[in-house]
Design a protein around this motif. Structure first.
Motif, PDB file in Angstrom:
ATOM      1  N   PRO A 188      12.794 -19.181 -16.986  1.00 49.41           N
ATOM      2  CA  PRO A 188      12.330 -19.693 -18.277  1.00 49.41           C
ATOM      3  C   PRO A 188      12.124 -21.203 -18.259  1.00 49.41           C
ATOM      4  O   PRO A 188      12.572 -21.899 -17.339  1.00 49.41           O
ATOM      5  CB  PRO A 188      13.456 -19.305 -19.236  1.00 49.41           C
ATOM      6  N   SER A 189      11.490 -21.695 -19.276  1.00 54.79           N
ATOM      7  CA  SER A 189      11.157 -23.115 -19.385  1.00 54.79           C
ATOM      8  C   SER A 189      12.401 -23.989 -19.519  1.00 54.79           C
ATOM      9  O   SER A 189      13.225 -23.784 -20.415  1.00 54.79           O
ATOM     10  CB  SER A 189      10.262 -23.334 -20.601  1.00 54.79           C
ATOM     11  N   ASN A 251      10.498 -12.423 -22.094  1.00 57.50           N
ATOM     12  CA  ASN A 251       9.432 -12.837 -21.161  1.00 57.50           C
ATOM     13  C   ASN A 251       8.443 -13.850 -21.728  1.00 57.50           C
ATOM     14  O   ASN A 251       7.476 -14.206 -21.048  1.00 57.50           O
ATOM     15  CB  ASN A 251       8.642 -11.621 -20.653  1.00 57.50           C
ATOM     16  N   VAL A 252       8.668 -14.341 -22.916  1.00 59.11           N
ATOM     17  CA  VAL A 252       7.675 -15.196 -23.558  1.00 59.11           C
ATOM     18  C   VAL A 252       7.706 -16.627 -23.033  1.00 59.11           C
ATOM     19  O   VAL A 252       6.750 -17.389 -23.218  1.00 59.11           O
ATOM     20  CB  VAL A 252       7.878 -15.174 -25.091  1.00 59.11           C
ATOM     21  N   CYS A 253       8.774 -17.013 -22.349  1.00 57.03           N
ATOM     22  CA  CYS A 253       8.962 -18.415 -21.942  1.00 57.03           C
ATOM     23  C   CYS A 253       8.984 -18.600 -20.431  1.00 57.03           C
ATOM     24  O   CYS A 253       9.438 -19.624 -19.937  1.00 57.03           O
ATOM     25  CB  CYS A 253      10.258 -18.953 -22.538  1.00 57.03           C
ATOM     26  N   LEU A 254       8.477 -17.625 -19.676  1.00 56.68           N
ATOM     27  CA  LEU A 254       8.579 -17.684 -18.219  1.00 56.68           C
ATOM     28  C   LEU A 254       7.493 -18.552 -17.590  1.00 56.68           C
ATOM     29  O   LEU A 254       6.431 -18.766 -18.175  1.00 56.68           O
ATOM     30  CB  LEU A 254       8.492 -16.277 -17.625  1.00 56.68           C
ATOM     31  N   ARG A 255       7.766 -19.019 -16.372  1.00 57.25           N
ATOM     32  CA  ARG A 255       6.781 -19.763 -15.594  1.00 57.25           C
ATOM     33  C   ARG A 255       5.577 -18.853 -15.315  1.00 57.25           C
ATOM     34  O   ARG A 255       5.739 -17.655 -15.029  1.00 57.25           O
ATOM     35  CB  ARG A 255       7.414 -20.221 -14.278  1.00 57.25           C
ATOM     36  N   ARG A 340       1.680 -13.416 -27.399  1.00 52.84           N
ATOM     37  CA  ARG A 340       1.999 -14.592 -28.211  1.00 52.84           C
ATOM     38  C   ARG A 340       2.647 -15.729 -27.402  1.00 52.84           C
ATOM     39  O   ARG A 340       3.282 -16.608 -27.962  1.00 52.84           O
ATOM     40  CB  ARG A 340       2.898 -14.175 -29.376  1.00 52.84           C
ATOM     41  N   ARG A 341       2.473 -15.683 -26.082  1.00 54.69           N
ATOM     42  CA  ARG A 341       3.090 -16.705 -25.242  1.00 54.69           C
ATOM     43  C   ARG A 341       2.611 -18.114 -25.616  1.00 54.69           C
ATOM     44  O   ARG A 341       3.416 -19.047 -25.751  1.00 54.69           O
ATOM     45  CB  ARG A 341       2.800 -16.435 -23.765  1.00 54.69           C
ATOM     46  N   LYS A 356      13.031 -19.924 -35.538  1.00 59.41           N
ATOM     47  CA  LYS A 356      11.602 -19.701 -35.767  1.00 59.41           C
ATOM     48  C   LYS A 356      10.913 -19.195 -34.500  1.00 59.41           C
ATOM     49  O   LYS A 356      10.035 -18.327 -34.563  1.00 59.41           O
ATOM     50  CB  LYS A 356      10.950 -21.002 -36.242  1.00 59.41           C
ATOM     51  N   MET A 357      11.319 -19.728 -33.344  1.00 58.53           N
ATOM     52  CA  MET A 357      10.690 -19.297 -32.095  1.00 58.53           C
ATOM     53  C   MET A 357      11.031 -17.851 -31.756  1.00 58.53           C
ATOM     54  O   MET A 357      10.209 -17.112 -31.216  1.00 58.53           O
ATOM     55  CB  MET A 357      11.102 -20.233 -30.955  1.00 58.53           C
ATOM     56  N   VAL A 358      12.252 -17.427 -32.087  1.00 58.84           N
ATOM     57  CA  VAL A 358      12.674 -16.055 -31.797  1.00 58.84           C
ATOM     58  C   VAL A 358      11.810 -15.037 -32.551  1.00 58.84           C
ATOM     59  O   VAL A 358      11.593 -13.919 -32.073  1.00 58.84           O
ATOM     60  CB  VAL A 358      14.172 -15.860 -32.125  1.00 58.84           C
ATOM     61  N   LYS A 359      11.289 -15.431 -33.697  1.00 57.81           N
ATOM     62  CA  LYS A 359      10.451 -14.511 -34.481  1.00 57.81           C
ATOM     63  C   LYS A 359       9.196 -14.094 -33.714  1.00 57.81           C
ATOM     64  O   LYS A 359       8.588 -13.069 -34.013  1.00 57.81           O
ATOM     65  CB  LYS A 359      10.066 -15.151 -35.813  1.00 57.81           C
ATOM     66  N   ILE A 360       8.823 -14.901 -32.705  1.00 61.12           N
ATOM     67  CA  ILE A 360       7.661 -14.575 -31.877  1.00 61.12           C
ATOM     68  C   ILE A 360       7.828 -13.222 -31.182  1.00 61.12           C
ATOM     69  O   ILE A 360       6.875 -12.470 -31.009  1.00 61.12           O
ATOM     70  CB  ILE A 360       7.441 -15.686 -30.815  1.00 61.12           C
TER      71      ILE A 360
END
Length: 381
Positions: A188-189, A251-255, A340-341, A356-360
């Protein structure tokens, strides 16, 4: 000259930076928080070394896995301190007892994950335990080579791409080098990680001092994120409630390179592959007490040496790798890039809070209702 035009083509291993003979390469952090190599055209002598050592540009020459084991340390205290079955700790001890050096990921005082080398057992706690952030390599490959050239035994641990980067950088086989890769879901980032820690410190009005990504107070399967603060306060939350872990596992914040990782295979160039033996309770219940069971894939003769070196300190049984690591397991399968990445990273860069980011990644209300009804019906069967 290294030139990254598509970010999916760079895993951030830093082999090119370490190998450049004229120090023409630096690592730049992009808007997502990931680092990529940038070459200074004025310094570059166009020798091609950077392309030669890049694991993303070169063909695989993977070992054939010899066998797989489910295993854990007999020492309950050591196992309790470890994310899984404590195999890394035992391998590291084996190397250190032979005056060797162990390289792995550690959290520094600013909560950055960085690769470091240790030479004594009292430093082993720094490397123990999972860190779900891409580690900064710095000059680690250069340091590893220096120790190898001096004749010392070296254990290098990291993700599969970091192992490949090291082997590409070294360019030849060293009998005194042992490598262990950890089964990897993706990285993740680092920017997200620092936002998360900053928010935790703000909410708890104290500096974070001790962080465990895989606390096992409630067992191995229901692990928690646990943070101890300077004030004495403690934050602990199950992985499925903790905001950082939810975004990571979603998986939304992966490289970018992690979604179609070329190193997710059963045939790896490391000597030993270790990870969690998830699902062991379903086919080998006697190896599961919910305190952590590891899977160990022996990939080479040196991997055999490592395993033999710790055999008298572990409980182990040979397993069918296709049951322990089916093709659809997270550490082997290709991941779908979340729709929605981009929206997630826009929120991260706008300063949005974790909630707020978790709502993604949160499923819509109707979907959660359907899942709940299905669970109720299943209980009633």
């Amino acid at each position: 000259m290294i030139n990254i035009t598509d970010k999916k083509d760079c895993c951030g291993c830093t082999a090119c930076l370490n190998a450049c003979p004229v120090q023409a390469i630096r690592m730049n952090t992009d808007e997502e928080g990931f680092s990529y190599p940038v070459a200074d055209s004025d310094k570059c002598v166009k020798c091609g070394v950077c392309d030669k050592v890049c694991p993303m540009k070169n063909g695989e020459k993977n070992n054939d896995m010899i066998r797989a084991y489910a295993a854990f340390a007999e020492d309950g205290g050591l196992r309790e301190k470890s994310s899984s079955g404590a195999l890394f700790s035992l391998c590291a001890e084996w190397i250190l007892h032979q005056n060797g050096v162990v390289f792995g990921a550690a959290l520094d005082e600013k909560h950055r994950v960085c690769h470091i080398g240790i030479e004594t057992l009292d430093k082993l706690d720094l490397l123990r335990g999972s860190k779900y952030v891409q580690s900064e390599m710095g000059n680690t490959y250069i340091e590893v080579k220096s120790e190898l050239e001096n004749g010392r035994m070296v254990l290098f641990t990291g993700t599969a791409c970091q192992i490949e980067g090291l082997l590409g950088y070294l360019g030849k086989n060293y009998r005194n080098l042992y490598t262990i890769d950890v089964l990897c879901h993706g990285v993740p980032s680092p920017k997200l990680w620092h936002r998360y820690i900053k928010e935790q410190e703000c909410c708890n009005k104290s500096e974070a001092k001790d962080i465990s990504f895989r606390n096992k107070d409630d067992g191995w399967k229901l692990f928690s994120m646990k943070i101890k603060f300077a004030s004495g306060k403690i934050y602990r939350n199950k992985f499925y409630y903790d905001s950082f872990m939810r975004l990571f596992l979603g998986n939304v914040c992966l490289r970018p390179s992690c979604y179609k990782c070329k190193f997710k295979t059963l045939h790896r160039n490391s000597d030993l592959t270790i990870g969690d033996c998830w699902g062991i309770e379903n086919y080998m219940a006697e190896m599961d007490d919910d305190k952590g069971t590891s899977i160990a894939l022996i990939n080479s003769e040196k991997g055999e040496d490592l395993f033999k070196g710790i055999k008298d300190k572990i409980i182990f049984k040979e397993v069918d790798v296709n049951r322990a690591l089916p093709k659809n397991s997270e550490s082997l399968k290709e991941l779908v890039v979340p729709v929605r990445r981009k929206e997630f990273f826009d929120l991260l860069n706008s300063g949005a809070d974790m909630k707020k980011m978790v709502k993604i990644i949160q499923k819509p209300y109707w979907y959660r209702c359907v899942v709940k009804v299905k669970k109720i019906l299943k209980i009633g069967d």
